[in-house]
Design a protein around this motif. Structure first.
Motif: not given
Length: 244
Positions: A22, A52, A74, A80-82
């Motif tokens: 990320h 991402k 990651e 962070l993916a949200q």
């Protein structure tokens, strides 16, 4: 890879690539035109960019520019993916970005690489970004309430049983749900938040170290210093001295 926080500038040439970590692009000066997974936008004083892991992204700058860039493995920050590709910068977030930038500039000038400090700045930054996107609101309300109780006063020593009772769960249900939601045990979470708060106070206040220790629940300054050094690799005195 480890967490990396750097100060970077970009050219006006168009670049495009992707990477397996990320990345956060935080504005200090100028703007960076971007395309993140085909979503057009920019990193500027008005918004940050969130890239991402695995996302194809292109970018180019115009004029003088400078950014704080965070490279984040990651597995260390799945939340962070949200987040969306672009997040608006309000006053509080802007002040914190400037604080991070000033610490990085100071460390670079002194030839220091403060990995532990960078980790804490990143954790606080992630918390600010999540709050602005309402991700906490999608968490279990009972665990959110427990976290709020913990953070109302870091000096209080709430037991697992006491917290569970306040949010109407059995201790077993509470501990299992808490770990699923936060990735930490209750004890680990309390220690982590206390140390983050202490680290922030050492950098942003002139309070005596003993007072900071007491404010995060440590009557014994020696025990506080031992825990702080275990967390960050430096004693509170060393961190305070580096900030002067």
């Amino acid at each position: 890879m480890e967490i990396s926080l750097d100060l970077r500038t970009y050219s006006n040439e168009i670049h495009s690539h992707k990477h397996d970590f990320h990345q956060l692009v935080l504005p200090m000066q100028g703007s960076l035109q971007m395309s993140v997974d085909a979503r057009e936008g920019e990193a500027s004083l008005q918004q940050v960019a969130v890239i991402k892991a695995g996302a194809e992204h292109g970018f180019s700058a115009q004029g003088e520019n400078r950014f704080v860039v965070a490279d984040v493995p990651e597995f260390l920050a799945p939340q962070l993916a949200q987040l969306p590709a672009y997040i608006g910068v309000d006053e509080a977030l802007g002040h914190f970005i400037q604080f991070v930038a000033s610490r990085l500039q100071s460390n670079q000038g002194a030839g220091i690489k403060d990995a532990a400090g960078e980790r804490q700045m990143l954790l606080l930054l992630l918390q600010l970004l999540q709050e602005r996107q309402g991700i906490e609101a999608r968490a279990d309300k009972r665990i959110q309430s427990a976290c709020a109780i913990i953070e109302q006063d870091y000096a209080l020593s709430e037991s697992v049983e006491g917290l569970a009772k306040q949010v109407h769960l059995s201790p077993r249900q509470f501990t299992e749900l808490f770990r699923r939601q936060t990735g930490l045990s209750v004890k680990q979470y309390i220690i982590e938040r206390r140390m983050q708060q202490a680290w922030l106070l050492l950098h942003t206040s002139s309070d005596p170290i003993q007072a900071i220790a007491a404010s995060v629940g440590y009557v014994d300054q020696g025990a506080f210093s031992h825990r702080f050094k275990a967390q960050f690799g430096k004693t509170p005195s060393q961190v305070r001295q580096s900030h002067l």
